[in-house]
Design a protein around this motif. Structure first.
Motif, PDB file in Angstrom:
ATOM      1  N   VAL A 179     -19.229  48.271 -55.850  1.00 54.03           N
ATOM      2  CA  VAL A 179     -20.019  48.061 -57.064  1.00 54.03           C
ATOM      3  C   VAL A 179     -21.186  49.041 -57.068  1.00 54.03           C
ATOM      4  CG1 VAL A 179     -21.296  46.409 -58.466  1.00 54.03           C
ATOM      5  CG2 VAL A 179     -19.449  45.602 -56.993  1.00 54.03           C
ATOM      6  N   THR A 180     -21.356  49.796 -58.151  1.00 59.79           N
ATOM      7  CA  THR A 180     -22.490  50.726 -58.255  1.00 59.79           C
ATOM      8  C   THR A 180     -23.588  50.201 -59.172  1.00 59.79           C
ATOM      9  OG1 THR A 180     -21.331  51.946 -60.003  1.00 59.79           O
ATOM     10  CG2 THR A 180     -21.067  52.740 -57.730  1.00 59.79           C
ATOM     11  N   SER A 181     -23.225  49.416 -60.190  1.00 58.68           N
ATOM     12  CA  SER A 181     -24.223  48.792 -61.058  1.00 58.68           C
ATOM     13  C   SER A 181     -23.557  47.699 -61.878  1.00 58.68           C
ATOM     14  CB  SER A 181     -24.878  49.817 -61.997  1.00 58.68           C
ATOM     15  OG  SER A 181     -23.927  50.338 -62.908  1.00 58.68           O
ATOM     16  N   ALA A 182     -24.367  46.795 -62.415  1.00 58.36           N
ATOM     17  CA  ALA A 182     -23.835  45.717 -63.247  1.00 58.36           C
ATOM     18  C   ALA A 182     -24.956  45.136 -64.093  1.00 58.36           C
ATOM     19  CB  ALA A 182     -23.216  44.615 -62.382  1.00 58.36           C
ATOM     20  N   ASN A 183     -24.609  44.691 -65.292  1.00 56.89           N
ATOM     21  CA  ASN A 183     -25.587  44.014 -66.144  1.00 56.89           C
ATOM     22  C   ASN A 183     -24.882  43.061 -67.089  1.00 56.89           C
ATOM     23  OD1 ASN A 183     -25.281  45.280 -69.019  1.00 56.89           O
ATOM     24  ND2 ASN A 183     -25.216  47.008 -67.610  1.00 56.89           N
ATOM     25  N   ALA A 197     -19.615  46.008 -65.489  1.00 55.49           N
ATOM     26  CA  ALA A 197     -19.719  46.319 -64.054  1.00 55.49           C
ATOM     27  C   ALA A 197     -19.099  47.688 -63.802  1.00 55.49           C
ATOM     28  CB  ALA A 197     -19.012  45.263 -63.217  1.00 55.49           C
ATOM     29  N   HIS A 198     -19.809  48.498 -63.032  1.00 54.47           N
ATOM     30  CA  HIS A 198     -19.326  49.836 -62.692  1.00 54.47           C
ATOM     31  C   HIS A 198     -18.977  49.882 -61.206  1.00 54.47           C
ATOM     32  CE1 HIS A 198     -20.511  51.490 -66.589  1.00 54.47           C
ATOM     33  NE2 HIS A 198     -21.638  50.802 -66.463  1.00 54.47           N
ATOM     34  N   THR A 208     -14.791  51.090 -64.724  1.00 53.96           N
ATOM     35  CA  THR A 208     -15.674  50.175 -65.453  1.00 53.96           C
ATOM     36  C   THR A 208     -14.892  48.929 -65.854  1.00 53.96           C
ATOM     37  OG1 THR A 208     -16.973  52.022 -66.336  1.00 53.96           O
ATOM     38  CG2 THR A 208     -17.180  49.901 -67.460  1.00 53.96           C
ATOM     39  N   ILE A 283     -21.822  41.461 -58.258  1.00 56.52           N
ATOM     40  CA  ILE A 283     -22.056  41.682 -59.689  1.00 56.52           C
ATOM     41  C   ILE A 283     -23.073  40.675 -60.219  1.00 56.52           C
ATOM     42  CG2 ILE A 283     -20.978  41.536 -61.977  1.00 56.52           C
ATOM     43  CD1 ILE A 283     -18.393  42.616 -60.581  1.00 56.52           C
ATOM     44  N   LEU A 286     -26.606  41.698 -58.943  1.00 60.53           N
ATOM     45  CA  LEU A 286     -27.130  42.883 -59.643  1.00 60.53           C
ATOM     46  C   LEU A 286     -27.493  42.545 -61.081  1.00 60.53           C
ATOM     47  CD1 LEU A 286     -24.631  45.582 -58.308  1.00 60.53           C
ATOM     48  CD2 LEU A 286     -27.086  45.447 -57.810  1.00 60.53           C
ATOM     49  N   SER A 287     -26.660  41.725 -61.742  1.00 60.53           N
ATOM     50  CA  SER A 287     -26.929  41.348 -63.117  1.00 60.53           C
ATOM     51  C   SER A 287     -28.194  40.509 -63.241  1.00 60.53           C
ATOM     52  CB  SER A 287     -25.734  40.580 -63.703  1.00 60.53           C
ATOM     53  OG  SER A 287     -24.575  41.359 -63.692  1.00 60.53           O
ATOM     54  N   CYS A 290     -31.237  42.680 -62.829  1.00 60.71           N
ATOM     55  CA  CYS A 290     -31.543  43.416 -64.054  1.00 60.71           C
ATOM     56  C   CYS A 290     -32.238  42.512 -65.069  1.00 60.71           C
ATOM     57  CB  CYS A 290     -30.253  43.976 -64.675  1.00 60.71           C
ATOM     58  SG  CYS A 290     -29.577  45.382 -63.772  1.00 60.71           S
TER      59      CYS A 290
END
Length: 292
Positions: A179-183, A197-198, A208, A283, A286-287, A290
């Motif tokens: 996982v590199t990023s998530a929102n 999610a990326h 993605t 995820i 990270l979400s 954010c």
């Protein structure tokens, strides 16, 4: 015969009862004998099968396995009770709503020497089987899987867990992910939620996953996978199979109970399940970070 109970009488629970009462001839499902069903509500007989209490199911020596079809939020408690009582368990995805609890339950199943099977009918569809054939051997450059559907019902948990079927597709197709990023975007009044999610594959290719839900949204999976040989932007058309998805899963559960699945297959499946649930937990973290 393997005495079995069904826990939860929604749509899936009724299908499970139907399949247990009409198993495929000469298949592992023939070895499963339905002893009753369990529900929080007091119900009439379902397909001539009687309701029994949870305590009775846990204590009866002629009941060896439970098929759990309840809302996601209650999976963990039910799994734990049946494993502690020395029963095998088949449960709908997601197994639980946290990675830590899944690890604990897998360890408990091993300690008790019991099968803990997580149903993944999304891997059994003719459409997915054809997609996997079409993807195998290709080198992914980048890809997106965008799912839309109606509002989430109470008790389904965080959207990355309720949508674990789509994440399982990506892991089964492209291997372990990072996982590199998530929102998450959400409008509770409008019952709208969108998670993005990326990921990166082991070869550093970007993936993605978008899960979007709101009233009026059709239940649709859209894909866009770009390979070094071309682009795949629609799911393959595959003829419907004669054996239903839940029956296929029931036979897989039966194979495990009868010792017909190799330890290598069981370990590979568990590794995938744990990886997907760990990704879902990351995820969520990270979400929430954010959002805050």
């Amino acid at each position: 015969m393997i005495g079995t109970v069904v826990v939860g009488i929604g749509t899936a629970g009724r299908v499970r009862i139907r399949d247990l009462l009409s198993p495929l001839p000469s298949s592992p499902s023939e070895k499963l004998s339905l002893k009753g069903f369990i529900s929080r509500r007091t119900l009439e007989n379902q397909q001539d099968i009687q309701q029994i209490s949870l305590d009775e199911a846990l204590s009866r020596e002629d009941i060896h396995a439970a098929i759990i079809c309840t809302e996601n939020v209650s999976h963990e408690e039910n799994i734990r009770k049946f494993l502690e009582a020395g029963k095998h368990v088949c449960v709908e995805y997601p197994m639980t709503l946290s990675f830590a609890s899944v690890k604990q339950l897998c360890e408990l199943a091993d300690k008790k020497g019991k099968i803990l099977h997580e149903e993944h009918i999304e891997l059994l569809t003719a459409e997915y089987k054809q997609l996997k054939k079409d993807v195998t051997g290709k080198n992914l450059v980048e890809g997106t899987l965008h799912f839309t559907g109606g509002p989430l019902q109470p008790g389904f948990g965080f959207i990355a867990f309720s949508g674990i079927a789509r994440l399982t597709w990506l892991v089964d197709l492209f291997g372990e992910l990072t996982v590199t990023s998530a929102n998450v975007e959400e409008d509770k009044e409008k019952k709208y939620i969108k998670m993005t999610a990326h990921f990166q594959t082991k070869d550093k290719s970007p993936l993605t996953w978008i899960e979007e839900r709101a009233p009026g949204l059709g239940r649709v999976k859209n894909i866009s996978f770009r390979f070094d040989t071309g682009v795949m932007d629609c799911l393959p058309v595959a003829p419907r199979e004669s054996i239903g998805l839940f029956m296929q899963d029931l036979n897989l559960f039966g194979q495990k109970l009868l010792g017909l699945v190799s330890s290598e297959q069981l370990q590979a499946e568990r590794k995938r399940i744990l990886h997907c649930l760990e990704l879902a937990d990351l995820i969520r973290e990270l979400s929430q970070a954010c959002t805050h």
